[in-house]
Design a protein around this motif. Sequence first.
Motif, PDB file in Angstrom:
ATOM      1  N   ILE A 187       1.006  -1.209  -0.051  1.00  0.00           N
ATOM      2  CA  ILE A 187       0.011   0.113   0.012  1.00  0.00           C
ATOM      3  C   ILE A 187       0.965   1.432  -0.079  1.00  0.00           C
ATOM      4  O   ILE A 187       0.690   2.201  -0.838  1.00  0.00           O
ATOM      5  N   ASP A 188       1.991   1.141   0.784  1.00  0.00           N
ATOM      6  CA  ASP A 188       2.836   2.446   0.825  1.00  0.00           C
ATOM      7  C   ASP A 188       3.481   2.580  -0.606  1.00  0.00           C
ATOM      8  O   ASP A 188       3.838   3.708  -1.038  1.00  0.00           O
ATOM      9  N   ALA A 189       3.867   1.739  -1.242  1.00  0.00           N
ATOM     10  CA  ALA A 189       4.385   1.777  -2.572  1.00  0.00           C
ATOM     11  C   ALA A 189       3.243   2.505  -3.496  1.00  0.00           C
ATOM     12  O   ALA A 189       3.955   3.374  -4.212  1.00  0.00           O
ATOM     13  N   LEU A 190       2.122   1.914  -3.355  1.00  0.00           N
ATOM     14  CA  LEU A 190       0.955   2.668  -4.157  1.00  0.00           C
ATOM     15  C   LEU A 190       0.919   4.019  -3.721  1.00  0.00           C
ATOM     16  O   LEU A 190       0.723   5.216  -4.498  1.00  0.00           O
ATOM     17  N   ILE A 191       1.072   4.260  -2.476  1.00  0.00           N
ATOM     18  CA  ILE A 191       0.845   5.887  -1.962  1.00  0.00           C
ATOM     19  C   ILE A 191       1.986   6.634  -2.588  1.00  0.00           C
ATOM     20  O   ILE A 191       1.871   7.740  -3.179  1.00  0.00           O
ATOM     21  N   ALA A 192       3.170   5.889  -2.319  1.00  0.00           N
ATOM     22  CA  ALA A 192       4.335   6.747  -3.002  1.00  0.00           C
ATOM     23  C   ALA A 192       4.192   7.163  -4.517  1.00  0.00           C
ATOM     24  O   ALA A 192       4.626   8.068  -4.997  1.00  0.00           O
ATOM     25  N   GLU A 193       3.729   5.986  -5.206  1.00  0.00           N
ATOM     26  CA  GLU A 193       3.630   6.223  -6.574  1.00  0.00           C
ATOM     27  C   GLU A 193       2.535   7.759  -6.849  1.00  0.00           C
ATOM     28  O   GLU A 193       2.680   8.178  -7.895  1.00  0.00           O
ATOM     29  N   GLN A 194       1.688   7.699  -6.317  1.00  0.00           N
ATOM     30  CA  GLN A 194       0.460   8.644  -6.453  1.00  0.00           C
ATOM     31  C   GLN A 194       1.247   9.976  -6.079  1.00  0.00           C
ATOM     32  O   GLN A 194       0.865  11.026  -6.654  1.00  0.00           O
ATOM     33  N   GLN A 195       1.847   9.983  -5.006  1.00  0.00           N
ATOM     34  CA  GLN A 195       2.657  11.182  -4.464  1.00  0.00           C
ATOM     35  C   GLN A 195       3.569  11.675  -5.769  1.00  0.00           C
ATOM     36  O   GLN A 195       3.591  13.072  -5.645  1.00  0.00           O
ATOM     37  N   ARG A 196       4.298  10.564  -6.106  1.00  0.00           N
ATOM     38  CA  ARG A 196       5.241  11.264  -7.218  1.00  0.00           C
ATOM     39  C   ARG A 196       4.603  11.815  -8.486  1.00  0.00           C
ATOM     40  O   ARG A 196       4.886  12.494  -9.075  1.00  0.00           O
ATOM     41  N   LEU A 197       3.164  11.203  -8.797  1.00  0.00           N
ATOM     42  CA  LEU A 197       2.515  11.549  -9.919  1.00  0.00           C
ATOM     43  C   LEU A 197       1.942  12.968  -9.407  1.00  0.00           C
ATOM     44  O   LEU A 197       2.026  13.894 -10.382  1.00  0.00           O
ATOM     45  N   ILE A 198       1.669  13.345  -8.196  1.00  0.00           N
ATOM     46  CA  ILE A 198       1.350  14.791  -7.855  1.00  0.00           C
ATOM     47  C   ILE A 198       2.408  15.680  -8.005  1.00  0.00           C
ATOM     48  O   ILE A 198       2.444  16.641  -8.610  1.00  0.00           O
ATOM     49  N   ALA A 199       3.605  15.179  -7.823  1.00  0.00           N
ATOM     50  CA  ALA A 199       4.888  16.158  -7.692  1.00  0.00           C
ATOM     51  C   ALA A 199       4.958  16.303  -9.211  1.00  0.00           C
ATOM     52  O   ALA A 199       5.215  17.557  -9.788  1.00  0.00           O
ATOM     53  N   LEU A 411      -6.559  16.394 -12.186  1.00  0.00           N
ATOM     54  CA  LEU A 411      -5.759  15.063 -12.066  1.00  0.00           C
ATOM     55  C   LEU A 411      -5.112  14.969 -10.734  1.00  0.00           C
ATOM     56  O   LEU A 411      -4.963  13.896 -10.177  1.00  0.00           O
ATOM     57  N   ILE A 412      -4.788  16.094 -10.230  1.00  0.00           N
ATOM     58  CA  ILE A 412      -4.035  16.043  -8.993  1.00  0.00           C
ATOM     59  C   ILE A 412      -4.956  15.752  -7.738  1.00  0.00           C
ATOM     60  O   ILE A 412      -4.638  14.847  -6.812  1.00  0.00           O
ATOM     61  N   LEU A 413      -6.367  16.229  -7.775  1.00  0.00           N
ATOM     62  CA  LEU A 413      -7.269  15.787  -7.078  1.00  0.00           C
ATOM     63  C   LEU A 413      -7.466  14.482  -7.015  1.00  0.00           C
ATOM     64  O   LEU A 413      -7.925  13.552  -5.971  1.00  0.00           O
ATOM     65  N   THR A 414      -7.804  13.791  -8.174  1.00  0.00           N
ATOM     66  CA  THR A 414      -7.852  12.325  -8.415  1.00  0.00           C
ATOM     67  C   THR A 414      -6.733  11.528  -7.629  1.00  0.00           C
ATOM     68  O   THR A 414      -7.044  10.421  -7.102  1.00  0.00           O
ATOM     69  N   ALA A 415      -5.370  11.790  -7.881  1.00  0.00           N
ATOM     70  CA  ALA A 415      -4.524  11.393  -7.490  1.00  0.00           C
ATOM     71  C   ALA A 415      -4.521  11.574  -5.717  1.00  0.00           C
ATOM     72  O   ALA A 415      -4.155  10.523  -4.988  1.00  0.00           O
ATOM     73  N   THR A 416      -4.962  12.702  -5.388  1.00  0.00           N
ATOM     74  CA  THR A 416      -4.915  12.939  -3.894  1.00  0.00           C
ATOM     75  C   THR A 416      -6.125  11.923  -3.286  1.00  0.00           C
ATOM     76  O   THR A 416      -5.989  11.281  -2.283  1.00  0.00           O
ATOM     77  N   ASN A 417      -7.414  11.837  -4.010  1.00  0.00           N
ATOM     78  CA  ASN A 417      -8.362  11.082  -3.397  1.00  0.00           C
ATOM     79  C   ASN A 417      -7.889   9.663  -3.380  1.00  0.00           C
ATOM     80  O   ASN A 417      -8.268   8.883  -2.405  1.00  0.00           O
ATOM     81  N   ALA A 418      -6.987   9.286  -4.304  1.00  0.00           N
ATOM     82  CA  ALA A 418      -6.405   7.492  -4.351  1.00  0.00           C
ATOM     83  C   ALA A 418      -5.507   7.592  -3.219  1.00  0.00           C
ATOM     84  O   ALA A 418      -5.601   6.518  -2.478  1.00  0.00           O
ATOM     85  N   ILE A 419      -4.893   8.560  -2.859  1.00  0.00           N
ATOM     86  CA  ILE A 419      -3.992   8.407  -1.523  1.00  0.00           C
ATOM     87  C   ILE A 419      -4.897   8.272  -0.223  1.00  0.00           C
ATOM     88  O   ILE A 419      -4.528   7.544   0.523  1.00  0.00           O
ATOM     89  N   THR A 420      -5.869   9.006   0.033  1.00  0.00           N
ATOM     90  CA  THR A 420      -6.949   9.036   0.961  1.00  0.00           C
ATOM     91  C   THR A 420      -7.541   7.656   1.079  1.00  0.00           C
ATOM     92  O   THR A 420      -7.621   7.081   2.019  1.00  0.00           O
ATOM     93  N   LEU A 421      -7.774   7.281   0.041  1.00  0.00           N
ATOM     94  CA  LEU A 421      -8.431   5.785  -0.182  1.00  0.00           C
ATOM     95  C   LEU A 421      -7.452   4.686   0.395  1.00  0.00           C
ATOM     96  O   LEU A 421      -7.708   3.865   1.063  1.00  0.00           O
ATOM     97  N   LEU A 422      -6.231   4.969  -0.038  1.00  0.00           N
ATOM     98  CA  LEU A 422      -5.222   3.868   0.406  1.00  0.00           C
ATOM     99  C   LEU A 422      -4.745   3.930   1.733  1.00  0.00           C
ATOM    100  O   LEU A 422      -4.462   3.061   2.172  1.00  0.00           O
ATOM    101  N   LYS A 423      -5.003   5.183   2.175  1.00  0.00           N
ATOM    102  CA  LYS A 423      -4.656   5.419   3.543  1.00  0.00           C
ATOM    103  C   LYS A 423      -5.734   4.687   4.414  1.00  0.00           C
ATOM    104  O   LYS A 423      -5.484   4.141   5.497  1.00  0.00           O
ATOM    105  N   GLU A 424      -6.857   4.953   3.986  1.00  0.00           N
ATOM    106  CA  GLU A 424      -8.116   4.222   4.714  1.00  0.00           C
ATOM    107  C   GLU A 424      -8.007   2.838   4.498  1.00  0.00           C
ATOM    108  O   GLU A 424      -8.359   2.186   5.661  1.00  0.00           O
ATOM    109  N   ARG A 425      -7.569   2.551   3.625  1.00  0.00           N
ATOM    110  CA  ARG A 425      -7.524   0.745   3.366  1.00  0.00           C
ATOM    111  C   ARG A 425      -6.525   0.154   4.376  1.00  0.00           C
ATOM    112  O   ARG A 425      -6.497  -0.614   5.164  1.00  0.00           O
ATOM    113  N   ARG A 426      -5.163   1.110   4.511  1.00  0.00           N
ATOM    114  CA  ARG A 426      -4.209   0.579   5.211  1.00  0.00           C
ATOM    115  C   ARG A 426      -4.718   0.567   6.684  1.00  0.00           C
ATOM    116  O   ARG A 426      -4.305  -0.347   7.396  1.00  0.00           O
ATOM    117  N   ALA A 427      -5.294   1.826   7.162  1.00  0.00           N
ATOM    118  CA  ALA A 427      -5.710   1.928   8.694  1.00  0.00           C
ATOM    119  C   ALA A 427      -6.784   0.672   8.899  1.00  0.00           C
ATOM    120  O   ALA A 427      -6.741   0.022   9.865  1.00  0.00           O
TER     121      ALA A 427
END
Length: 449
Positions: A187-199, A411-427
């Motif tokens: 999950i962290d790898a997927l989050i990092a991928e979305q963070q790189r996309l946002i950057a 596009l940034i909002l889509t990636a940000t929402n994906a990160i939120t969902l991934l963090k919720e999934r992890r928790a």
Amino acid sequence: MSFPKYPAYKDSGIEWIGEIPVGWDVLPLKRIFSLKNGATPKSGQSDFWDGEITWITPADLNSERPEIITHSKRTISVKGAESCAVSIVPKGSIIISTRAPIGSIGLAGTDLCTNQGCRSLVPDKGVSSKFFLYFFYSAVSELQILGKGTTFLELSSDNLASFLLCFPPLPEQQAIASFLDRECGKIDALIAEQQRLIALLAEKRQAVISHAVTKGLNPNAPMKDSGIPWIGMVPEGWEVVTAGRVVRVISGFAFPSDKFLKYGEGVPLLRGVNVGVGKLRWDDVVYWKRQIDDGLDIYELKEGDIVIGMDRPWISSGLRISKIYKKDLPCLLLQRVGLLRLKKYLNSSFLMYQYSLPNFMHFLAPEMTGVSVPHISPSQIASFPICLPSRKIQDEIVTYLARAITEFESLILTATNAITLLKERRAALISAAVTGKIDVRAQNKALAA
């Protein structure tokens, strides 16, 4: 992926946990860990600091996810540790912040100590620190409820010691910890991928803005040398002028703070704290009572004005600059905020894009004054070279950029929402595993096979 449940459950007696698998125990923390308090050496004693001992404060702990700690922002010496009798706890201890804030956690990856804002939990034999690291992550909100205090909330040692924990057999603790290491890593790898996309999207957005306001929209336009190295070539017909030729830069008035009004009596004052990156923040407002002929008309903001925070003008997310809209009025300008008022007919949004370029801060950096609080002056703002096409071209560029930026933000909002969902999934996954709502033992057996 869905996971099976345990064959049988029983009531844990803990409301937020509910049922736990048969074979698991519920024990107070003090039955599983030894609690160690932190301390701080005297700050004025230089030989107590910058030593070889890792010294953890709440600022060193991650509230986002459990992680292993090996370094701290500050270190102390052996002499410093002895001076305040702080406990050095072994690698594998769990560190929890118990104030400001409560519940940030980490696992000691080396022998270390903490300040008084943290407690160290040294595990007994037969305890998987990794399992309980994940358990405490899922229990943060429950720990926060136990906080007491008026100036700030603090979790007492007694309340922490009596906090009830799920206690599976050691092999299950280890199996759950291994499962969570693996799954959270994915999950962290997927989050990092979305963070790189946002950057990358943010970088691309900035490049599009920079190109549009310095090179224009016509790729076939004849070009000429701007005479300024960092601008380079500009389209023929464009001017490169200092901002002071087209705008008047005004510094706000030094309204005395002892006469501020707090409850909406009078006119809002625009302070530095209200100026964000591309927007104004009105969640912290003070007011001023206007008087007839008070001489403050020059500081009365108008629709279309541009304002810049002059103290700490550049923060991590960009330049503190914003445009004034009708909804922000009436409003008066306080000192340490700069006002850019147009002298001639030009598009204020185009001007704001020019100032939003990183080149503005690069231009000012050698002359920025102040050490603890860097700031800029009206004359520095006015001396910035800007590219100035005709008003028609300005309008075309502003229209183009409004559309392009909207697409980037989507596009940034889509990636940000994906990160939120991934963090919720992890928790949710951590919570389900450490409270026995799912049985992950077979996952480890399958891998071992």
